[in-house]
Design an enzyme around this catalytic site. Sequence first.
Site, mmCIF file in Angstrom:
data_model
loop_
_atom_site.group_PDB
_atom_site.id
_atom_site.type_symbol
_atom_site.label_atom_id
_atom_site.label_comp_id
_atom_site.label_asym_id
_atom_site.label_seq_id
_atom_site.Cartn_x
_atom_site.Cartn_y
_atom_site.Cartn_z
ATOM 1 N N ARG A 622 0.849 -1.201 0.000
ATOM 2 C CA ARG A 622 0.000 0.000 0.000
ATOM 3 C C ARG A 622 0.884 1.251 0.000
ATOM 4 O O ARG A 622 1.824 1.369 0.787
ATOM 5 C CB ARG A 622 -0.906 0.005 1.232
ATOM 6 C CG ARG A 622 -1.657 1.328 1.445
ATOM 7 C CD ARG A 622 -2.601 1.253 2.622
ATOM 8 N NE ARG A 622 -3.801 0.515 2.247
ATOM 9 C CZ ARG A 622 -4.485 -0.293 3.061
ATOM 10 N NH1 ARG A 622 -4.045 -0.496 4.300
ATOM 11 N NH2 ARG A 622 -5.561 -0.920 2.644
ATOM 12 N N ILE A 623 0.578 2.184 -0.864
ATOM 13 C CA ILE A 623 1.298 3.452 -0.916
ATOM 14 C C ILE A 623 0.554 4.433 -0.009
ATOM 15 O O ILE A 623 -0.574 4.829 -0.295
ATOM 16 C CB ILE A 623 1.388 3.975 -2.359
ATOM 17 C CG1 ILE A 623 2.062 2.922 -3.263
ATOM 18 C CG2 ILE A 623 2.148 5.294 -2.390
ATOM 19 C CD1 ILE A 623 3.459 2.523 -2.828
ATOM 20 N N LYS A 627 1.570 11.045 -3.305
ATOM 21 C CA LYS A 627 2.254 12.281 -3.693
ATOM 22 C C LYS A 627 3.682 12.303 -3.163
ATOM 23 O O LYS A 627 4.638 12.556 -3.911
ATOM 24 C CB LYS A 627 1.472 13.491 -3.173
ATOM 25 C CG LYS A 627 1.961 14.820 -3.731
ATOM 26 C CD LYS A 627 0.981 15.931 -3.401
ATOM 27 C CE LYS A 627 1.350 17.213 -4.149
ATOM 28 N NZ LYS A 627 0.352 18.292 -3.924
ATOM 29 N N LYS A 695 4.863 -1.199 2.370
ATOM 30 C CA LYS A 695 6.281 -1.547 2.376
ATOM 31 C C LYS A 695 7.076 -0.300 2.016
ATOM 32 O O LYS A 695 6.512 0.748 1.724
ATOM 33 C CB LYS A 695 6.566 -2.699 1.397
ATOM 34 C CG LYS A 695 5.939 -4.020 1.837
ATOM 35 C CD LYS A 695 6.394 -5.217 1.025
ATOM 36 C CE LYS A 695 5.746 -5.310 -0.313
ATOM 37 N NZ LYS A 695 5.920 -6.653 -0.945
ATOM 38 N N GLU A 699 14.059 3.600 -1.369
ATOM 39 C CA GLU A 699 15.322 3.103 -1.921
ATOM 40 C C GLU A 699 15.105 2.211 -3.137
ATOM 41 O O GLU A 699 16.008 2.054 -3.961
ATOM 42 C CB GLU A 699 16.118 2.384 -0.832
ATOM 43 C CG GLU A 699 16.489 3.332 0.294
ATOM 44 C CD GLU A 699 17.431 2.732 1.319
ATOM 45 O OE1 GLU A 699 17.606 1.498 1.334
ATOM 46 O OE2 GLU A 699 17.991 3.501 2.110
#
Length: 739
Positions: A622-623, A627, A695, A699
């Site tokens: 899930r983001i 933005k 997650k 990076e």
Amino acid sequence: MKFDTPATTNPIDQQKLVGRPTDRVDGRFKVTGTAPYAYERHDVAPNQAYGYVLGAGIAKGRIRSMDLGKAKAAPGVIAIVSTLDMNRLELGRMNTASLFGGPEVQHYHQAIALVVAETFEQARAAASLIDVDYQKQEGRFDLGALAGSAPPVAGDSGEGSGAKPVNGIGDFDGAFAAAPVKLDAIYTTPDESHAMMEPHASIAAWDGDKVTIWTSNQMIAWGKGSIAKILGIRPENVRLDSPFIGGGFGGKLFIRADAVLAALGSRAAKRPVKVALQRPLVINNTTHRPATIQRIRIGASQDGKITAIAHESTSGNLPGGRPETAVDQTKLLYAGANRLTAMKLAELDLPEGNAMRAPGEAPGMMALEIAMDEMAEKLGLDPVDFRIRNDTQVDPENAERPFSQRNLIGCLQLGAERFGWSKRVARPAQVRDGRWLVGMGMAAGFRNNLLQKSAARVKLGRDGIVTVETDMTDIGTGSYTIIAQTAAEMMGVPLDRVVVKLGDSDFPVSAGSGGQWGGNNSTAGVYAACVKLREAAAARLGFNSSEIVFADGEVRAGNRSAPLTQAAADGELVAEDAIEYGDLAKTHQQSTFAAHFVEVGVDAATAEVRVRRMLAVCAAGRILNPKSARSQVIGAMTMGVGAALMEELAVDRRYGFFVNHDLASYEVPVHADIPHQDVIFLDETDPMSSPMKAKGVAELGICGVGAAVANAVYNATGIRVRKYPVTLDKLIGGLPEVA
């Protein structure tokens, strides 16, 4: 809260605020110049003096003597702290090089004195008057010369990547010898600097035997413990405060000389002292990403299935230092029954090598993903198709351990479609646009998802304001905002009714910022604390907490509702908890995946390389805030371009230091170098990662980008560069004839 079973439906799944593109809650402070960065905190302690650090003028040896007489007599000087005043201080967490104390010099620009004066200019002028007598020793500064004799060594980056000295699965040698299609190539990556905008800076003030350090540090609890150990005082007598950080990229994970010397200088001067490392010392006194020499061998059947894969890496560091764990991703990214990874470490007398954004995977992918491109060409396969054929849903070294979530194929396929990959001409040097040779390249992206205990305290005030306190840091990543989103979602209040306080060691210990673990773990810690606060509010209001709903500033259960503020009418409610993890990361491999696509133009006459288009497709759970997550990925993509085309710390092999030790000569991409960048996040959740089902992503965005650029340059020119960076001197002699 113990997280040991996959997450089920919870309040975060409402996604009224979490998962929505949201402006940074701290953005206005940054654009108005009111964000309190470490060196500029003039208000925290009165009568601040200025400290100037003197760095060693040799790379290896001892200091025979230091004449401080002229410096002490200089105008404005209050105190001078010399390395000869004390024995070598203890090392802090993850430190390899000594930060101060004793006559031994381990590397160039090691801190050897601090001059404290009324003004910065006075401190700097006095420092130039210190006369140092050195006993110089021969040093080791050339990785290439020492690589052949470097011993095998195990290593851990401290950020999740690590490997045994030699790790074999199956029979690599036999399978590679028998493979009908083979690749055996050497790739090199140079030393690189974090080159963040804000230098390492600290202000220190003592109150009796207690010290407060206002600093720029990514990991507050680590830093507090390190300062206590280095200074020989009790941890409860140390307070660190770091609410805003002007970039770190791993260079501020650990305590450095600025914080130590600010504390020592303040104690000597008996007043607050501020210290910022000069830019040359940021590069030569702190840490950097070590150079690597990587050998990759791949064997495959005629149908493109990998049967043997080996990745060996050699890097260098100070005695006692860690290797660059560049082989880690090769253990997990592609299928293949016969495997070998190995690391060697040469002892060098250069400044300390340590973590920099995606340590291990970033330079490792720069080599591996060129090798995959070369192998695809040998097989006559499309590079995307070759990677898809060798995808795996289980750990290649342990078939009993599946990935918790792995959609690399989805990233590759969607990326190819959106980028127009089908228009790529496989034969190199065939496409022209005026004077430009045009090429496309791609690479996979990979970075592990790391789970760290993280705690928070959440308060509900009588005014209905929800306040979050945690020592989590925001290094430009957006921590303030996603933590506010999490608390607002959990407590059913608007975002503007949440106050987030970060970076203070008096707050509960969080995961901190590093290894792309910060966002998922810190918000999970806030989630845990909010669960407790919800229970307390329900009890105060007489609700059954198992049926309760928090929404629109109200607490509801069945047909009954009450204003949330009513729960705090008789006094502030406070809840504190931490997220702690069970064995899910052991039973299931947790990783993040991406596909990077790049188009470049190479000037047919001058070999100038211009990036024309970039696309990243990411699968990272899930983001939490699309933005700020996009901002993180495009920043990482930009760093990937820098690593591919320009970044290189030039080693003076005579005197043992990095020559280009400032932002004028250490080249990084600027706006003119970077075109529009597209980022796509796959719509997914990972219930095994945390209650947030998120997650890391910060990076992942750099891993693979350098190789995608190098592969695009090859497609444009037909020149395969295996020695980074891909500069024009490595291209110009082999360019096609100008028509």
